[in-house]
Each structure stands twice: as structure tokens, then as C-alpha cells.
Write an enzyme that holds these catalytic residues in place. Structure first.
Site, PDB file in Angstrom:
ATOM      1  N   GLN A  45      -5.164  -1.219   9.733  1.00 49.04           N
ATOM      2  CA  GLN A  45      -5.087  -2.570   9.160  1.00 49.04           C
ATOM      3  C   GLN A  45      -5.743  -3.600  10.090  1.00 49.04           C
ATOM      4  OE1 GLN A  45      -3.739  -3.339   6.040  1.00 49.04           O
ATOM      5  NE2 GLN A  45      -4.551  -5.374   6.439  1.00 49.04           N
ATOM      6  N   ASP A  96     -11.476   3.051   3.892  1.00 43.19           N
ATOM      7  CA  ASP A  96     -11.881   1.642   3.832  1.00 43.19           C
ATOM      8  C   ASP A  96     -13.392   1.523   3.649  1.00 43.19           C
ATOM      9  OD1 ASP A  96     -10.083  -0.408   3.794  1.00 43.19           O
ATOM     10  OD2 ASP A  96      -9.730  -0.416   5.963  1.00 43.19           O
ATOM     11  N   LYS A 105       0.849  -1.204   0.000  1.00 43.40           N
ATOM     12  CA  LYS A 105       0.000   0.000   0.000  1.00 43.40           C
ATOM     13  C   LYS A 105       0.876   1.242   0.000  1.00 43.40           C
ATOM     14  CE  LYS A 105      -3.935  -1.918   2.465  1.00 43.40           C
ATOM     15  NZ  LYS A 105      -4.512  -2.225   3.761  1.00 43.40           N
TER      16      LYS A 105
END
Ligand code: NDP
Length: 295
Positions: free
Chosen positions: A99, A122, A55
């Protein structure tokens, strides 16, 4: 019978990243804004570490700022919430990603809800989930967003298609349903309690499999000419003892019937990070009163 066209997720993801890079360059030149993505990782989970590294690398490649926060597995919930509050308040940070999975002593829902919905790249915050479900502009989860782009690469207008989503998780199945409704599909959502799953899938012009069971959807469940989007990522052991990644669909058999199908790897997988970058640039645009990129 003709062989299905294999949807090239790598190439399409590269195109999404190139489009993001263009918007980033424009934002820098015209507004003096460099979009920034903060990624928070707790602990040493090897898969999460690889994912976070990818990422960060791709964030920098498209010209955005990457802020990595690596904390120990023992970090308290209070310390993590404090960091999220700091990132919420930091004008250089336009997107925040914590995460998952988090260590067991931390309440993941509480952490997700602590992220400013405007920076929730997200798309997991209840505010964004709600906005998506009432058809308001929202940051939507990256994997379903990527799956829609892949389906639309085959058929730009999905209006009126019978879409069957197998799986009803909060991160894939449910947001996928909302996004397919937004595309004017007639949507059925199937799950582990669905009766006659093969029969349900046979009615689909568009199948999205998000189950987590290797090669579960069989070739003879697929309607001839259907579009098949395989979200599953499963590691299996081959007879020679080597590991192999497979999806939730029996690819070779399904490819004999479908019009187009995503491979695993190289299908939905590469789209997830590309769409995270897309969400980050959209978040930066919206935080500055500008419209998001066209989807
Ligand atoms: P979950 O385990 O959260 O959900 C799985 C879903 O599949 C559930 O809704 C479950 O039904 C349903 N299901 C399980 N067994 C059956 C069955 N026998 N028949 C019908 N439905 C069934 O998984 P996720 O949604 O998180 O992930 C799904 C897959 O996608 C996994 O392989 C995962 O690795 C992959 N994935 C890939 C990503 C990518 O970037 N490409 C990103 C995220 C996930 P029920 O609700 O009734 O239990």
C-alpha cells in the site's frame, strides 16, 4: 439537449467481482488452487487503513485468500524487502500489493521493483509497464483497467475514437494511454503544460480526466455525445461546512452535453478494487499456465 446516461460504476464493479468469483470457484474445483492476495500496510494512515480493510473484505467475498501484513511506520526498508521476498516465494500468494504511500525513509521504487512481476497485481513493476507498452500480456494498473471497462460498458468497440487523457501520472494517465491504444483509439495525452486544454478536450469522443483538481474540466469543453470517465477524487467543503466528494469534471454541466458520464463517487472508484481482484485471479491463472480472463 438530452441528459447524459450516468455510468453505474457500483453495478459494473459488482459484475466484475461476480465474474472473478466464478473463476475462483472453477480454479478451486478443477485445479485445487485458491488464489491469494497479500496486502502490506506500513503505519496508521486512516485512509490507507480503510482501503486495506475494504480490499481484504472483498478478497474474501469472492472466495480468495487474504493475507494482511500490518507493520509499524518505523519498519526498516530491509525488513520490508525481506517480507516481499518471502511473499514472492510463497506459493499460496498469487498477488502482492504494497500500500502506497510508504513512509519517507523507504525507497518506494526499490520496493515496487522487488515484487515478482508475476505477482505485481498493481501493475507498477517496470517489467509490467514495459510489457503493457509493447503490447504483451501484462498485469496493468487497476484504475485504468477499470476505466476501460466503464467506457466499454457504453460502447463495446472503442476503435477509432479520439480519446483525450488529461493527466500523465504513472499510476493513471500513462497506463490509460497504453490501454486506450490497445483498444485502437487515437490517443492524445494532456497535462499541466498543454496549450489550449479546452480546445484539446473539445476534440475528444472519449475524455478521461485524472488531474486531481475539483470540477476542473468544464461542461462547455465536452464534445456533444462524448463519453466522460472521471477518475478524480477530491474532497471539497460545501458552503454549509460539510465535506463532499467531487471528481475532476464539472458533472452537472458535462452531463448536459455528454452521451455518458461516470459520477463521483460511484463511478471509477468502485472499479479499482474490483480490478485488483481481477488482476489477482489473472495472476493465479497465468502462474499456473492458464490464460487470463478475457478483458
Ligand atoms: P497526479 O497528481 O500524480 O497527476 C496529476 C496529473 O494531472 C499530472 O500529470 C498533471 O500534469 C496533470 N495536471 C495537473 N494540473 C493540471 C492542469 N491545470 N491542466 C492539465 N493537467 C493538469 O495524480 P494521479 O494521476 O495520481 O490522480 C489523479 C486523480 O485521480 C486524483 O484526484 C486522484 O485522487 C484520483 N485517483 C483516483 C483513483 C480511483 O480509484 N478512482 C485511483 C488513483 C487516483 P503534470 O504532469 O504536467 O504535472
Amino acid at each position: 439537449m438530452t441528459q447524459a446516461f450516468t455510468i453505474d460504476g457500483k453495478a459494473i464493479a459488482a459484475k466484475v467481482r461476480a465474474d472473478v468469483a466464478k473463476v475462483v470457484a472453477r480454479l478451486k474445483a478443477e485445479q485445487g488452487i485458491t488464489p491469494g492476495l497479500a496486502v502490506v500496510l506500513l503505519g496508521e494512515d486512516p485512509a490507507s487503513k480503510v482501503y486495506v480493510r475494504n480490499k481484504a473484505a472483498q478478497t474474501v467475498e469472492v472466495g480468495m485468500e487474504s493475507f494482511e501484513h500490518k507493520l509499524s511506520e518505523e519498519t526498516s526498508e530491509a525488513t520490508l524487502l525481506e517480507l516481499v521476498a518471502k511473499l514472492n516465494a510463497d506459493p499460496a500468494v498469487h498477488g502482492i500489493l504494497v500500500q502506497m504511500p510508504l513512509p519517507k525513509h523507504i525507497n518506494s521504487a526499490k520496493v515496487l521493483e522487488s515484487v515478482d512481476p508475476a505477482k505485481d497485481v498493481d501493475g507498477f513493476h517496470p517489467m509490467n509497464v514495459g510489457r503493457l507498452s509493447i503490447g504483451e500480456p501484462a498485469l496493468a494498473p487497476c484504475t485504468p483497467v477499470g476505466s476501460i471497462i466503464l467506457a466499454r460498458s457504453v460502447k463495446d468497440d472503442l476503435t477509432g475514437l479520439n480519446a483525450v487523457v488529461v493527466g500523465r501520472s504513472n499510476i493513471v494517465g500513462k497506463p490509460m494511454v497504453q490501454l486506450l491504444l490497445r483498444e485502437n483509439c487515437t490517443v492524445t495525452v494532456a497535462h499541466s503544460r498543454t496549450r489550449d486544454l479546452p480546445g484539446v478536450v473539445r476534440g475528444a469522443d472519449l475524455v478521461v480526466a485524472a488531474i486531481g483538481k475539483p470540477e476542473f474540466v468544464q461542461g462547455d469543453w465536452i464534445k456533444p455525445g462524448a463519453i466522460v470517465i472521471d477518475v478524480g477524487i477530491n474532497r471539497i467543503m460545501k458552503p454549509d461546512g460539510k465535506n463532499k466528494l467531487v471528481g475532476d469534471v464539472a458533472f452537472a454541466d458535462a452531463a448536459k452535453v455528454a452521451r455518458a458520464i461516470t459520477p463521483v463517487p460511484g463511478g471509477v472508484g468502485p472499479m479499482t478494487i474490483a480490478c485488483l481482484l481481477k488482476n489477482t485471479v489473472d495472476a493465479a491463472l497465468m502462474q499456473n499456465g492458464l490464460p487470463p480472463q478475457a478483458s
